[in-house]
Write a protein that holds these residues in place. Structure first.
Motif, PDB file in Angstrom:
ATOM      1  N   CYS A   1       0.861  -1.180   0.000  1.00 31.61           N
ATOM      2  CA  CYS A   1       0.000   0.000   0.000  1.00 31.61           C
ATOM      3  C   CYS A   1       0.895   1.226   0.000  1.00 31.61           C
ATOM      4  O   CYS A   1       1.934   1.232   0.673  1.00 31.61           O
ATOM      5  CB  CYS A   1      -0.911   0.005   1.225  1.00 31.61           C
TER       6      CYS A   1
ATOM      7  N   ARG B   1       1.279   5.733  -0.148  1.00 36.56           N
ATOM      8  CA  ARG B   1       0.710   7.053   0.150  1.00 36.56           C
ATOM      9  C   ARG B   1       1.508   8.081  -0.640  1.00 36.56           C
ATOM     10  O   ARG B   1       2.729   8.109  -0.566  1.00 36.56           O
ATOM     11  CB  ARG B   1       0.810   7.341   1.652  1.00 36.56           C
TER      12      ARG B   1
ATOM     13  N   VAL C   1      -4.207   7.464  -0.890  1.00 37.11           N
ATOM     14  CA  VAL C   1      -3.911   6.047  -0.676  1.00 37.11           C
ATOM     15  C   VAL C   1      -3.811   5.426  -2.062  1.00 37.11           C
ATOM     16  O   VAL C   1      -4.722   5.572  -2.887  1.00 37.11           O
ATOM     17  CB  VAL C   1      -5.014   5.356   0.148  1.00 37.11           C
TER      18      VAL C   1
ATOM     19  N   LEU D   1      -3.267  -0.308  -3.066  1.00 43.57           N
ATOM     20  CA  LEU D   1      -3.488  -1.324  -2.027  1.00 43.57           C
ATOM     21  C   LEU D   1      -3.773  -2.659  -2.708  1.00 43.57           C
ATOM     22  O   LEU D   1      -4.693  -2.773  -3.510  1.00 43.57           O
ATOM     23  CB  LEU D   1      -4.653  -0.939  -1.120  1.00 43.57           C
TER      24      LEU D   1
ATOM     25  N   VAL E   1      -3.280  -0.082   5.504  1.00 43.77           N
ATOM     26  CA  VAL E   1      -3.861   1.265   5.435  1.00 43.77           C
ATOM     27  C   VAL E   1      -3.627   2.002   6.747  1.00 43.77           C
ATOM     28  O   VAL E   1      -3.230   3.171   6.743  1.00 43.77           O
ATOM     29  CB  VAL E   1      -5.358   1.214   5.070  1.00 43.77           C
TER      30      VAL E   1
ATOM     31  N   LEU F   1      -6.622  12.360   3.316  1.00 39.31           N
ATOM     32  CA  LEU F   1      -6.209  11.350   2.339  1.00 39.31           C
ATOM     33  C   LEU F   1      -7.408  10.984   1.481  1.00 39.31           C
ATOM     34  O   LEU F   1      -8.498  10.717   2.001  1.00 39.31           O
ATOM     35  CB  LEU F   1      -5.701  10.084   3.028  1.00 39.31           C
TER      36      LEU F   1
ATOM     37  N   THR G   1      -8.918   8.415  -1.732  1.00 40.25           N
ATOM     38  CA  THR G   1      -8.711   7.161  -2.443  1.00 40.25           C
ATOM     39  C   THR G   1      -9.836   6.990  -3.448  1.00 40.25           C
ATOM     40  O   THR G   1     -10.905   7.594  -3.310  1.00 40.25           O
ATOM     41  CB  THR G   1      -8.613   5.947  -1.494  1.00 40.25           C
TER      42      THR G   1
ATOM     43  N   TYR H   1     -13.248   0.717   3.369  1.00 42.69           N
ATOM     44  CA  TYR H   1     -12.752   2.058   3.675  1.00 42.69           C
ATOM     45  C   TYR H   1     -13.633   2.753   4.712  1.00 42.69           C
ATOM     46  O   TYR H   1     -13.128   3.497   5.557  1.00 42.69           O
ATOM     47  CB  TYR H   1     -12.597   2.892   2.399  1.00 42.69           C
TER      48      TYR H   1
END
Length: 143
Positions: free
Chosen positions: A62, A64, A78, A81, A97, A111, A113, A123
């Protein structure tokens, strides 16, 4: 399980990438292509690529980044993943995460995603809120 910073040169990444491609997922192939080209090396302030090691095997990744779609350096994202099918259902994705979220507030205001519908609940359980009417973001975690 151990979570550590990695690069696409990390032992086991190639096998993980191939497994993802076999599932029809190109995210890790893109990650490696962007790494090689220098487009994305997870090396700007606040960026990280992390891997989950289970019994000596790379079981998931994962990342960032600064969100490339937001036009705002204080927006993180993010990225990429992926947990190998044999290791799913064991909280590895959640732990990855959480690892990349852990110090994200030191660098970002939130953040983003973009998740597929089957990951919306995942999530949500991690504290991300749905984002409506945005074609690059489905969920956001505010700090």
């Amino acid at each position: 399980m151990q979570i550590v910073p990695i690069t696409p040169d990390f032992d086991g990444f190639a096998a993980l990438r191939e497994e993802s491609v076999a599932e029809g997922q190109r995210m890790l192939a893109r990650l490696q292509e962007n790494w090689i080209s220098g487009l994305n090396r997870f090396d700007r302030p606040g960026e990280i690529l992390a891997g989950a090691i289970v019994d000596g095997v790379l079981a998931g990744v994962c990342g960032r980044n600064v969100d490339p779609f937001a036009g705002d350096a204080s927006a993180g994202r993010v990225r990429h993943l992926y947990v190998t099918p044999g290791h799913r259902g064991k909280s590895i994705g959640s732990q990855l995460v959480r690892f990349i979220v852990r110090d994200a507030a030191d660098f970002f205001r939130f953040l983003n995603t973009r998740a597929p519908p089957q990951a919306f609940e995942f999530y949500g359980r991690l504290g991300f809120s749905p984002v409506l009417e945005n074609n690059t973001v489905t969920h956001r975690l505010y700090f």
